[in-house]
Design a protein around this motif. Structure first.
Motif, short mmCIF file in Angstrom:
data_model
loop_
_atom_site.label_atom_id
_atom_site.label_comp_id
_atom_site.label_asym_id
_atom_site.label_seq_id
_atom_site.Cartn_x
_atom_site.Cartn_y
_atom_site.Cartn_z
N GLY A 149 0.83 -1.19 0.00
CA GLY A 149 0.00 0.00 0.00
C GLY A 149 0.86 1.24 0.00
O GLY A 149 1.89 1.30 -0.68
N VAL A 150 0.46 2.25 0.77
CA VAL A 150 1.31 3.43 0.94
C VAL A 150 2.65 2.98 1.51
O VAL A 150 3.71 3.43 1.09
CB VAL A 150 0.62 4.45 1.87
CG1 VAL A 150 1.52 5.65 2.11
CG2 VAL A 150 -0.72 4.89 1.26
N GLU A 151 2.59 2.06 2.47
CA GLU A 151 3.77 1.38 2.99
C GLU A 151 3.60 -0.11 2.72
O GLU A 151 2.59 -0.53 2.15
CB GLU A 151 3.93 1.68 4.50
CG GLU A 151 4.15 3.15 4.79
CD GLU A 151 4.06 3.52 6.26
OE1 GLU A 151 4.38 4.66 6.59
OE2 GLU A 151 3.64 2.67 7.07
N ARG A 152 4.57 -0.90 3.11
CA ARG A 152 4.53 -2.33 2.79
C ARG A 152 4.56 -3.16 4.07
O ARG A 152 5.37 -2.92 4.96
CB ARG A 152 5.71 -2.72 1.90
CG ARG A 152 5.67 -4.16 1.39
CD ARG A 152 6.78 -4.37 0.37
NE ARG A 152 6.62 -5.65 -0.32
CZ ARG A 152 7.18 -6.79 0.07
NH1 ARG A 152 7.94 -6.82 1.16
NH2 ARG A 152 6.99 -7.90 -0.62
N ALA A 196 -15.63 2.41 -1.12
CA ALA A 196 -14.96 3.68 -1.38
C ALA A 196 -15.43 4.77 -0.43
O ALA A 196 -14.62 5.54 0.12
CB ALA A 196 -15.19 4.11 -2.83
N VAL A 197 -16.73 4.83 -0.21
CA VAL A 197 -17.28 5.94 0.58
C VAL A 197 -17.29 5.64 2.08
O VAL A 197 -17.52 6.54 2.89
CB VAL A 197 -18.71 6.29 0.09
CG1 VAL A 197 -19.76 5.31 0.61
CG2 VAL A 197 -19.08 7.73 0.42
N ALA A 198 -17.01 4.39 2.46
CA ALA A 198 -17.06 4.02 3.88
C ALA A 198 -15.71 3.59 4.44
O ALA A 198 -15.63 3.17 5.59
CB ALA A 198 -18.08 2.90 4.08
N ALA A 199 -14.64 3.68 3.65
CA ALA A 199 -13.33 3.15 4.05
C ALA A 199 -12.92 3.66 5.44
O ALA A 199 -13.03 4.85 5.74
CB ALA A 199 -12.27 3.55 3.02
N ASN A 200 -12.42 2.72 6.27
CA ASN A 200 -12.12 3.09 7.66
C ASN A 200 -11.05 2.18 8.26
O ASN A 200 -11.04 1.96 9.47
CB ASN A 200 -13.41 3.02 8.51
CG ASN A 200 -13.28 3.74 9.83
OD1 ASN A 200 -12.54 4.71 9.95
ND2 ASN A 200 -14.02 3.28 10.83
N SER A 201 -10.14 1.66 7.41
CA SER A 201 -9.12 0.72 7.91
C SER A 201 -7.76 0.97 7.26
O SER A 201 -7.24 0.11 6.55
CB SER A 201 -9.56 -0.73 7.62
OG SER A 201 -10.89 -0.97 8.00
N PRO A 202 -7.15 2.11 7.49
CA PRO A 202 -5.90 2.41 6.78
C PRO A 202 -4.64 1.83 7.42
O PRO A 202 -3.59 1.82 6.78
CB PRO A 202 -5.85 3.94 6.80
CG PRO A 202 -6.56 4.30 8.07
CD PRO A 202 -7.64 3.27 8.26
N TYR A 203 -4.72 1.38 8.67
CA TYR A 203 -3.51 0.94 9.37
C TYR A 203 -3.62 -0.52 9.80
O TYR A 203 -4.68 -0.98 10.22
CB TYR A 203 -3.25 1.79 10.62
CG TYR A 203 -2.89 3.22 10.30
CD1 TYR A 203 -1.62 3.54 9.85
CD2 TYR A 203 -3.82 4.24 10.46
CE1 TYR A 203 -1.27 4.86 9.55
CE2 TYR A 203 -3.49 5.56 10.18
CZ TYR A 203 -2.21 5.86 9.71
OH TYR A 203 -1.88 7.16 9.41
N HIS A 210 -3.75 0.19 2.76
CA HIS A 210 -4.86 0.59 1.90
C HIS A 210 -5.85 1.42 2.70
O HIS A 210 -5.87 1.39 3.94
CB HIS A 210 -5.58 -0.64 1.35
CG HIS A 210 -4.72 -1.51 0.49
ND1 HIS A 210 -5.12 -2.76 0.05
CD2 HIS A 210 -3.49 -1.32 -0.04
CE1 HIS A 210 -4.18 -3.29 -0.69
NE2 HIS A 210 -3.17 -2.44 -0.76
N ARG A 211 -6.73 2.13 2.01
CA ARG A 211 -7.78 2.87 2.72
C ARG A 211 -8.73 1.90 3.44
O ARG A 211 -9.24 2.21 4.50
CB ARG A 211 -8.55 3.77 1.75
CG ARG A 211 -7.76 4.99 1.29
CD ARG A 211 -7.42 5.88 2.47
NE ARG A 211 -6.69 7.08 2.10
CZ ARG A 211 -5.40 7.27 2.32
NH1 ARG A 211 -4.67 6.31 2.89
NH2 ARG A 211 -4.81 8.39 1.98
N GLU A 212 -8.97 0.74 2.86
CA GLU A 212 -9.77 -0.30 3.51
C GLU A 212 -8.95 -1.59 3.51
O GLU A 212 -9.25 -2.55 2.79
CB GLU A 212 -11.13 -0.48 2.83
CG GLU A 212 -12.12 -1.36 3.57
CD GLU A 212 -12.28 -0.99 5.04
OE1 GLU A 212 -12.39 -1.92 5.85
OE2 GLU A 212 -12.28 0.21 5.40
N THR A 213 -7.90 -1.59 4.32
CA THR A 213 -6.98 -2.72 4.41
C THR A 213 -7.70 -3.99 4.84
O THR A 213 -7.25 -5.11 4.53
CB THR A 213 -5.85 -2.38 5.40
OG1 THR A 213 -5.25 -1.14 5.02
CG2 THR A 213 -4.79 -3.48 5.44
#
Length: 466
Positions: A149-152, A196-203, A210-213
């Motif tokens: 993702g943004v990081e790996r 897309a509109v509910a994403a809540n898991s970035p970490y 990901h935005r919804e990992t």
């Protein structure tokens, strides 16, 4: 299972199923944290303190789940549902606080570390232990979790416990056998926009991914296939599917054909004998097996009061950030599901199944920044697709369901607000952590504490300041 499948086919041809009911049923999974925002392994004690039958354990000792009985959304039903959920959560929070714990509505708890998800942190329920044993017996090797993702993130796990990091909201819709295929296909078509509109898991484990990992983590954490079986094209147990369907039977038949049983548990009753005697079979083995195949839109067969019914269980949404945000996500889905399945030219006849799956994958990775495909307009930013096409349909659907205009407007304006501001739970989390800077885990911990504080205000996430 094959006998159950044969009986199910007979029932679809000759039995009377309950018709579609315009009721909203949902399950919400939550995390438990301590006063510092770190995971709290105390679900058994918290459930003992809550003492309500609608609460249950989940996979990890830091998870619990609430099941909300199906309710009618007509009139101000959606508002009453929201208030009901808030009242139940407030009661549970009060009881958890008496034990030094707190509830968190969030897709993946940001403060989780790898040491928090091992076999020792699985809940005591013997089914989870058996499931863990069977998955690893099928794999013959450790799980490999790799998310670019943004990081790996690249790590291994010796149990299914990382799956417990995923907490979701599951929406249920009861439909007739005749209408099931249209509703399931429609739910598949809009899954990408929902995420897309509910994403809540970035970490996850301290990494921004990901935005919804949660989507890719769940796919990897329950994968029974070693590398050679993946290469041979064996299907994954967390599955979008591979085709539009013409009957609910297609899904249950795929389950039996493609997936070996993980939980070798048999009931005493014979489904064929039950049907021949004029009783409604529970189809125990088929439904147990279905519960170990994690389709993002899962078919559900159940019997209530001797009458069988079918439900679409929509599983793509993360928990949180607030009860109002959850209610808005539900209203968006239930509104769309009153319009899309009934179109003169069905949406699934205008787009490939692969395009729908790509939409989900892209939305999970990029959230509202994703570009999604939709018939008639091609590939467009997710926010534009939702504002131009899907929100008007959702308004129309809620009106057909008899939802009061003021209630529908309040809920769907939350969806609109996220699209106009670009702010979801995921983007707020990331912006807050970046603003805090310094040590990553400490920033995640402070962000989590502020998140929980804002969660209790019930102000929708697109209004949260960083």
């Amino acid at each position: 299972m094959r006998r159950c499948l044969d009986v199910f086919a007979q029932m679809l041809a000759a039995s009377r199923f309950a018709d579609e009911r315009p009721l909203a049923g949902l399950e919400i999974e939550l995390n438990l944290v301590d006063a510092g925002g770190e995971p709290a392994m105390c679900n058994a004690a918290v459930l003992d303190a809550i003492q309500r039958p609608d609460w249950a354990t989940e996979l990890g000792q830091f998870n619990i789940e609430i099941n909300i009985e199906p309710q009618d959304l007509a009139g101000d039903g959606a508002l009453r549902l929201e208030n009901d959920v808030r009242a139940r959560l407030d009661h549970a929070e009060e009881r958890a606080r008496s034990l030094g714990g707190h509830l968190a509505l969030i897709g993946i708890l940001p403060t989780l570390r790898e040491r928090d998800v091992d076999e020792g942190t699985l809940s005591a329920n013997p089914r989870y232990r058996l499931l863990n044993e069977q998955i690893f017996a099928a794999r013959g090797e450790d799980l490999h979790l790799c998310v670019e993702g943004v990081e790996r993130l690249d790590t291994h796990a010796a149990s299914i416990a990382p799956e417990a990091a995923c907490t979701s909201v599951q929406l249920h819709l009861q439909v007739s056998p005749e209408a099931f295929a249209a509703h399931w296909n429609a739910a598949q078509a809009v899954a990408g926009a929902q995420v897309a509109v509910a994403a809540n898991s970035p970490y996850l484990f301290g990494k921004e991914l990901h935005r919804e990992t949660r989507i890719t983590l769940f796919e990897q954490a329950t994968d029974t296939r070693p590398a050679e079986l993946k290469a041979q094209g064996v299907r994954p147990r967390v599955w979008f599917g591979e085709r539009w369907i013409t009957s609910v039977f297609d899904l249950f038949e795929e389950n039996v054909r493609y997936f070996p049983a993980l939980l070798p548990i048999c009931a005493e009753s014979d489904p064929a004998a039950e049907l021949a005697a004029g009783r409604t079979p529970e189809l125990d083995e088929l439904t147990l097996h279905n519960g170990t195949i994690y389709r993002w839109n899962r078919p559900v067969y159940a019997v209530v009061g001797g009458v069988p019914h079918l439900r679409v269980e929509n599983r793509v949404l993360p928990a949180g950030p607030t009860v109002l945000d959850i209610a808005a996500n539900a209203a968006f889905y239930y509104g769309l599901m009153r319009v899309l399945p009934f179109g003169e030219r069905p949406i699934w006849s205008q787009m490939s199944f692969a395009a729908a799956e790509d939409n989900l994958t892209t939305a999970a990775r990029h959230g509202l920044d994703a570009r999604l495909y939709w018939p008639g307009i091609g590939e467009v930013p997710a926010a534009e697709l939702i504002l131009r096409r899907l929100l008007p349909m959702a308004y129309e659907g809620l009106a057909v369901r008899g939802v009061d205009t003021a209630v529908a407007d309040r809920l769907l304006r939350v969806i609109e607000g996220r699209c106009l501001t670009g702010r979801t739970g995921a983007t707020w989390q990331v912006e807050k952590v970046r603003a805090l800077g310094g040590d990553r885990h400490e920033a995640l911990r402070l962000m989590t504490l502020e998140y929980i504080e804002r969660m209790h205000t019930n102000e929708p996430v697109h209004t949260w300041e960083v």
